[in-house]
Structure formats: structure tokens, C-alpha cells
Enzyme design. Structure first.
Site, short mmCIF file in Angstrom:
data_model
loop_
_atom_site.label_atom_id
_atom_site.label_comp_id
_atom_site.label_asym_id
_atom_site.label_seq_id
_atom_site.Cartn_x
_atom_site.Cartn_y
_atom_site.Cartn_z
N CYS A 134 0.84 -1.19 0.00
CA CYS A 134 0.00 0.00 0.00
C CYS A 134 0.88 1.24 0.00
O CYS A 134 2.10 1.17 0.13
CB CYS A 134 -0.94 0.02 1.20
SG CYS A 134 -0.09 0.15 2.79
N CYS A 187 3.09 1.66 2.94
CA CYS A 187 4.32 0.87 2.87
C CYS A 187 5.42 1.66 2.17
O CYS A 187 6.58 1.68 2.61
CB CYS A 187 4.08 -0.45 2.14
SG CYS A 187 2.94 -1.56 2.96
N ASP A 190 -4.70 13.00 -31.38
CA ASP A 190 -3.88 12.78 -32.56
C ASP A 190 -4.78 12.80 -33.79
O ASP A 190 -5.98 12.55 -33.70
CB ASP A 190 -3.16 11.43 -32.42
CG ASP A 190 -2.33 11.10 -33.64
OD1 ASP A 190 -1.59 11.98 -34.10
OD2 ASP A 190 -2.43 9.97 -34.13
N ASP A 224 -3.03 6.65 -30.98
CA ASP A 224 -3.06 5.25 -31.38
C ASP A 224 -1.69 4.71 -31.75
O ASP A 224 -1.57 3.53 -32.06
CB ASP A 224 -4.00 5.06 -32.58
CG ASP A 224 -3.44 5.66 -33.85
OD1 ASP A 224 -2.73 6.69 -33.75
OD2 ASP A 224 -3.68 5.11 -34.93
N ASP A 259 2.73 8.56 -30.09
CA ASP A 259 1.89 9.21 -29.07
C ASP A 259 2.23 8.76 -27.66
O ASP A 259 1.65 9.27 -26.69
CB ASP A 259 0.41 8.91 -29.34
CG ASP A 259 -0.04 9.38 -30.71
OD1 ASP A 259 0.34 10.50 -31.10
OD2 ASP A 259 -0.76 8.63 -31.39
#
Length: 752
Positions: free
Chosen positions: A27, A30, A437, A636, A640
Site C-alpha cells: 500500500c 508501505c 492525434d 493510437d 503518441d
């Protein structure tokens, strides 16, 4: 990831900065504990833990402190480090895979035993020996499958700290010990006029539900490394170097600046460089995002990881190793992903305050009852203290986020929206700018013949001829033309002579007749005339960013082919809907300004950026964020990936590259941009349900803890025994689950 080293002198000390993988963190608390433990070591200048990447970056004086000592301190705090510099990434990956596999086995084992206990506790409490049966079934849950909660809780306690494991261990162990006592010594309570209850189901179900939540969090965190591995896999492992007139295949790691390298058709370019001999077309879509291969001749630059399509050439290396553009993209993605928050667990963030507070209230309750009533009130004191711990157990807290997340993810999947983590759900509804894009996102992402303009009266006889010629061509548009013309059932025309005209097109002879296909330069060279009406059509298409291919014979123009990347039908409606939601759509593309402007005007996009390289997109996202914008990036391609990693919310198109989809926190699985506003609404509704769940999880504690402590007893004689406390705890969980299920029916469609 290899360990990063950097040396510099500070106040006459040699400080080194190294990054080590951290194991066994469960977590955010931690991560904070590891960071504080290392920061306190003598010789450490700065320590920082990245919980998302499970890594510790520490700057220290190696003359005062060794990596082995750092590891020993971390181990003493209950965690571990990988300090071997050989195959560090592989060792971390193996350790994380083993840990995740063990978590799956423990979670399954917990539910196998916990469900029968819960069923017995709810419906069969009158069976003979039912308490003993429940005890036997509970022991494996606590001692085997849930032992990590007790081990971690003990490690935290040894250092005076606490986290979610502390509360899980304390509440389950108290409930179990109390139930075991009542199983073997029920007469203790019967003699005092109190019915002895058992709470084995509470112990089991706490561990079962919290285990599910931790498993989901670990799975979401594991997505980062796979994206980096795919990026690294884009670079070839070897290259053919030219030495003394011969080719020699060598590992890519041995290449140096200035080496001459041979690149054959279909191969990936190994490093950044400059073409010195030959010519070809190179697919640079991973960098520019544009679908058309780019012509490369002597003196042109080429980039590592891009693909040589047809021709062969020789290049001189100008950037190797970490100096290549691909390597810089990988480094940027690593840094940007590392800076992101992990899957948020509100319960973990407040555990450091909530846990000791609950323990303190339980202890104070026990003491006050004894002070008020003496030993005669011992049973009331013990029952009240246990009730406080049971009602404050983290079952509902553990369910608050995972249940909403699971239902939200399921609802998204039904609508073709793949959402990977709670951070994306939380951030998506806060965005006010979406950067998109162009190629493959707003457009289809592939060149297509969108218009065939007839110049000669009859076109059909020429189509098979054009197809046969383009099959021999290396030009990037040739494939689009071939795909547009269906293959004839009759025998294909025979091309008797074929020659390529650099920068102009091709000319050939078919059935004894000379033909040509090419650009406007070739039209001028052949002396062909373009009719005024057709010239106007050509000009309109060029202004819209389309490419124009001319076909003719001798000095006669026969056909004009318009090749473009068509706009997706969903682009304009999606942009209008985003504006309705008060989100500003922005286009960012590697294409030229003329094409970008034409598309922006066509789609009604007010802001756009053209001729953007990967680092330009990354920098633009950062500028928007620095100005106070909450930014989502939609893309895509590999080009990018930097911007996707940098954005507050990253969204990939389903047809895009694996790297883009791995990096992205949201994937639109059918590439329909109308899913963008749906994703926004789903995020807004899911985020609201999560906050409502947290309210229900805490309201029972805020009301129930004082009642369990006995504040109503002096006034009305009301004392909340552990059985009712357990029922209240269960009801809070039911409230959370029921509220999460509402997401199945909430509308995420258009409100226009």
C-alpha cells in the site's frame, strides 16, 4: 530497467544516485515507511519511493553506506530490495509475477473456506457443534491464506507504525480469540446472563474482501512494465556493420557513432543515422503517426525502430544506445509513468490515523467501563471493546473502491470502453482539455482512394492497367490504388517495360502503348493538359490535405486519382458532444500545417498543433498542465506514447499499437470517438459512487463506534454487543455493494 547511476561532488562527498526495485510493498503507507526508513540512514542525502513502479531511488555516500546496508535496513522494516545490477529488470519481473501468483492462490483459498463459514453463521447457527466446525474452517483462513496480514501488521508494530494490515490483523484476531473463548467456555457468559456469540464469519470475510481489493490493485500496477518491454522490443538486437567492404552482423550494443550499417528491405533501422548510399521508403508511423512511408535518399535522416519498406541503403550511425530517439521516448515514458499516482485507496491513505484511533477508542472503552463499574462491569467492558474493534473493521472500506471499480469496468466493457484503474476513473471526469492525434484517431489512419475523376470518356479499360503497374511500384500510394481496384477475373495486362522516375512517378508500356502514373511534375513534363473544371476539383482536394495521382498516355491525361486519409464518421459528432460537456478538443498532429488546418476547419476544432514530433506533443501536454489544465490525450501510435504517459488521462484507440494500449489507462476498443463522451460520463458517475461508498463505509463507524463504546448505556441502557456490531458492519458492506450496482443502470449516453 537498468540501475541508473550518476555521480557528482557535494561538500567534498562523492554522492551516487541509484534506483533499486522494492519488494513486498502492499500500500501507499508501505512506500512511505520504506522511504522514511532509508532517509534516516547515515550517509543518505535523499530517498524517494515510487509505489507505482515499486522502486526506490536513493542518493547516498558510498564511503559511508553500502547497498547491502540499505537492503538490510529495508528488510528490517519488513520489505526487500534487489541490489544486484545484473538483470535487475528480469529479477524484479520474476519476483512480482511470483508475488501476484501467490496472491491469486491465497485469495481463492480464502474464499473456499470463508463462504461456508459465512453461510453457517447466517443460516445454521442451531446445528450441533456448529461453533467448532466454524472454528476449524476459520483456522486455515487466518493461519495460512491470511497470514501475510498478521506478518505485515507485526512488522509495522515493531517499528511503531501501522497500515491497513494492522487493522485487518487486529480486528480479525480479536474476533477469532473472542469467538474461540465463547466456543470452549460458553458458561463464562451464561453465568452472567449473557448469551455467548461467535464471530468467525467476521474474521473470514474481512480477509476475503480485503484480499480481493489488494489483488485488483496489484494487477493494475503490473501494466507499467509490459508497456516498457514492448517499447524496448521495437529496437532490433543486431545490425549488419560494413567493415573493409564486407558485412558483419554484430550486437546492437557494440555499435558506435560513425559506423556504417547496411539496411535491407523489411528490416528495422537499428540506430539513428544518415543515409549515405541507396534510397528507399521508410515507415516512420511510430514517430510521426502518419501512415505513408517517407522517401529517403542520400543525406536524409533515419530513426531507430522505424521500418525500411522496399529499397536497400547504407547509413552512418549518428546516435546509438541511450542517444537514439527511441531510447529517449522509452526514458520519458518511464519517468512519466513513474510520476503518476498508483491506484488510489482512500482507506490506505487514512489508515495511519484511523487505525491507532480505533485501537485507542477500544482500549479507552475497556478502561472506562472498569473505572465506572469495577470488576462487575468486566463483561460489559470486554464486550464493548470488542464491539468497537469489530464494527470498525475495514470490510466496507475494502469494498468501497473495488466494487465500484468492478461494476464501472464492466459497464465500460459493455460499451466498448476498457478502463484499467481507479486513477483513470477519478481523473477522467476532471479533464477540461482533450488533445487528439489526427491520423488513426480523427481519421481512419490509412490512405484510401476517395475519388476517381474521369478525364477520358471510358475508364474501365484503364483500371486493370493501372493496377498491374502499381503492383510493380514502390511508391507509398501504390498499395492504396491497388486495394481500390478489384482484381479482374480475366488475365492481368502484361507490363512490357517499367521504369521509375525519381520524385515524379513511373512510366511503362502495356500492350505496346506507353503510359505514365505520377505527380503534377510528370504531367508538366509530358505536356498534358488538365481541364479547368478538373483543376478546380484537384485544388479543393489539395487544400483538404489529399494527395493527387495522375494517369495518362503520351501527352493525354486519362484519369485523376484522389488519395486521402478519410475522416471517421464519429469524429465531428464526438467533438460537438465534448464541447457540450465543456471540454475543449485540441488536435495535435505530425502532418503539415495545411492539412491540419483543413481538417480542423472541417471538424470544427478551434485549436490545433501541426508538425509535432513525439517530444513536441509531450512538451505541449506539459505546457497545458502547467497552465492549470487537466488534460486527456487520445492517440493510437508509438509516436503518441510520450504524450499518453504524460497526460492526466491517457486514451488509446483499439486499432492502435500494443504500446499505446498498454500505456493508456483507457482504451476505446472499437475506435469510435463517440465513446469519449461516454467514458467521461461513466467516469463522473463511477467517481461519484466511489465517494458515496466511502461515505457509507465511514458513517457506520462514526455512528456505530460511539454506540459500541457504550455512550447510550447511561441514558437508555443500550449496549451494542459484538453480534449487533457485526450486523452493522455487514449492513455497511451491503450498502456499499448495492450502491455500486446502481452503475449498471445509470445512463452514460448523450444528454443533448
Amino acid at each position: 530497467m537498468k540501475t541508473q547511476n550518476a555521480t557528482f561532488d557535494t561538500h567534498m562527498k562523492k554522492i551516487v544516485s541509484k534506483t533499486y526495485p522494492v519488494l513486498e510493498m502492499s500500500c501507499a503507507v508501505c512506500a512511505m515507511n520504506v522511504e522514511q526508513t532509508v532517509q534516516q540512514l547515515n550517509g543518505v542525502e535523499k530517498a524517494s519511493v515510487n509505489f507505482a513502479a515499486n522502486q526506490l531511488t536513493v542518493s547516498f555516500d558510498p564511503t559511508a553506506l553500502s547497498p547491502q546496508q540499505i537492503r538490510a535496513a529495508v528488510q528490517a522494516a519488513g520489505y526487500d530490495l534487489i541490489i544486484d545490477e545484473d538483470d535487475t529488470a528480469l529479477k524484479q519481473q520474476q519476483a512480482e509475477q511470483n508475488h501476484y501468483r501467490n496472491m491469486i492462490h491465497r485469495t481463492i483459498g480464502t474464499w473456499i473456506f470463508a463462504l461456508p463459514v459465512a453461510i453457517l453463521g447466517m443460516f445454521f447457527m442451531k446445528l450441533p457443534y456448529v461453533h467448532l466446525i466454524m472454528l476449524i474452517l476459520t483456522l486455515p483462513v487466518l493461519c495460512i491464506f491470511g497470514r501475510s496480514f498478521f506478518i505485515n501488521g507485526w512488522k509495522q508494530a515493531r517499528h511503531g507504525k501501522s497500515n491497513m494490515d494492522t487493522l485487518v490483523a487486529l480486528s480479525t484476531s480479536i474476533a477469532f480469540v473472542f469467538s474461540a473463548f465463547n466456543t470452549f467456555y460458553p458458561e463464562f457468559w451464561i453465568q452472567r446472563g449473557i448469551e455467548p456469540h461467535v464471530y468467525y464469519e467476521a474474521s473470514c470475510m474481512i480477509i476475503a474482501f480485503v484480499s480481493i481489493g489488494k489483488l485488483m490493485e496489484e494487477r493494475a500496477k503490473g501494466k507499467t512494465s509490459s508497456a516498457i518491454k514492448k517499447l524496448i522490443g521495437l529496437q532490433p538486437t543486431s545490425a549488419r556493420i560494413l567493415r573493409n567492404g564486407t558485412e558483419e552482423e554484430v550486437p546492437i550494443a557494440t555499435l558506435q557513432v560513425g559506423d556504417r550499417i547496411s539496411v535491407r528491405p523489411g528490416e528495422k533501422i537499428p540506430v539513428d543515422g544518415v543515409v549515405t548510399e541507396g534510397r528507399s521508403h521508410v515507415d516512420e508511423s511510430m514517430i510521426t503517426g502518419e501512415p505513408l512511408p517517407v522517401a529517403k535518399e542520400v543525406g536524409d535522416k533515419v530513426v531507430a525502430g522505424t521500418i525500411n519498406t522496399r529499397g536497400a541503403f547504407t547509413m552512418k550511425a549518428t546516435g546509438v544506445g541511450s542517444e537514439t530517439l527511441l531510447a529517449r521516448i522509452i526514458q520519458t515514458v518511464q519517468q512519466a509513468q513513474g510520476s503518476k499516482a498508483p491506484v488510489q485507496r482512500t482507506a490506505d491513505r487514512i489508515a495511519s490515523i484511523f487505525v491507532p484511533t480505533v485501537i485507542g477508542i477500544a482500549a479507552l472503552t475497556f478502561i472506562l467501563w472498569l473505572v465506572i463499574g469495577g470488576t462487575d462491569y468486566f463483561s460489559h467492558a470486554l464486550l464493548s471493546a470488542v464491539s468497537v474493534l469489530v464494527i470498525a473493521c475495514p470490510c466496507a472500506l475494502g469494498l468501497a473502491t473495488p466494487t465500484a471499480l468492478m461494476v464501472g469496468i464492466g459497464r465500460g466493457a459493455e460499451n466498448k470502453i476498457l478502463i484499467k484503474d481507479a486513477t483513470a476513473l477519478e481523473q477522467m471526469c476532471r479533464i477540461d482539455t482533450i488533445v487528439m492525434d489526427k491520423t488513426g484517431t480523427l481519421t481512419e489512419g490509412r490512405p484510401t482512394v476517395t475519388e476517381w475523376i474521369a478525364v477520358a470518356p471510358e475508364q474501365d479499360p484503364y483500371r486493370p492497367i493501372i493496377r498491374a503497374a502499381e503492383l510493380k511500384s514502390e511508391h507509398p500510394l501504390a498499395e492504396a490504388i491497388v486495394a481500390h481496384i478489384p482484381q479482374s477475373d480475366t488475365l492481368a495486362p502484361t507490363i512490357e517495360s517499367f521504369s521509375s522516375l525519381t520524385g515524379k512517378g513511373v512510366e511503362f508500356i502495356c500492350n505496346g502503348t506507353p503510359y505514365w502514373i505520377g505527380s503534377s511534375r510528370l504531367v508538366e513534363e509530358k505536356g498534358a493538359t488538365i481541364p479547368q473544371k478538373i483543376a478546380e476539383q484537384i485544388d479543393r482536394n489539395r487544400q483538404a490535405g489529399a494527395s493527387v495521382v495522375f494517369f495518362g498516355s503520351a501527352d493525354q491525361l486519362l484519369s485523376v486519382l484522389i488519395v486521402s486519409d478519410p475522416v471517421k464518421p464519429s469524429s465531428r459528432p464526438a467533438i460537438e458532444e465534448l464541447r457540450h460537456l465543456h471540454i475543449d478538443p485540441v488536435m495535435s498532429t505530425g502532418d503539415n500545417r495545411k492539412t491540419a488546418k483543413a481538417l480542423a476547419e472541417q471538424l470544427g476544432i478551434e485549436h490545433y498543433r501541426a508538425e509535432m514530433l513525439p517530444e513536441d506533443k509531450d512538451r505541449y501536454i506539459t505546457e497545458l498542465q502547467n497552465s492549470g489544465e487537466h488534460v486527456a490525450m487520445v492517440g493510437d501510435g508509438i509516436n503518441d506514447s510520450q504524450a499518453l504517459a504524460r497526460a492526466d488521462v491517457s486514451i488509446a484507440m483499439g486499432h492502435g499499437t500494443d504500446v499505446a494500449m498498454e500505456i493508456a489507462s483507457i482504451t476505446l476498443m472499437n475506435s469510435d470517438l463517440n465513446l469519449l463522451p461516454k467514458a467521461y460520463r461513466l467516469s463522473r458517475r463511477t467517481s461519484r459512487v466511489i465517494h458515496e461508498n466511502l461515505f457509507w463505509a465511514f458513517i457506520y463507524n462514526l455512528i456505530g463506534i460511539p454506540i459500541a463504546a457504550g455512550v447510550l448505556f447511561p441514558l437508555w441502557g443500550i449496549l451494542l454487543n459484538p453480534m449487533l456490531a457485526s450486523a452493522a458492519m455487514a449492513f455497511s458492506s451491503i450498502s456499499v455493494v448495492t450502491n455500486s450496482l446502481r452503475l449498471k443502470w445509470l445512463s452514460i449516453g448523450s444528454t443533448k
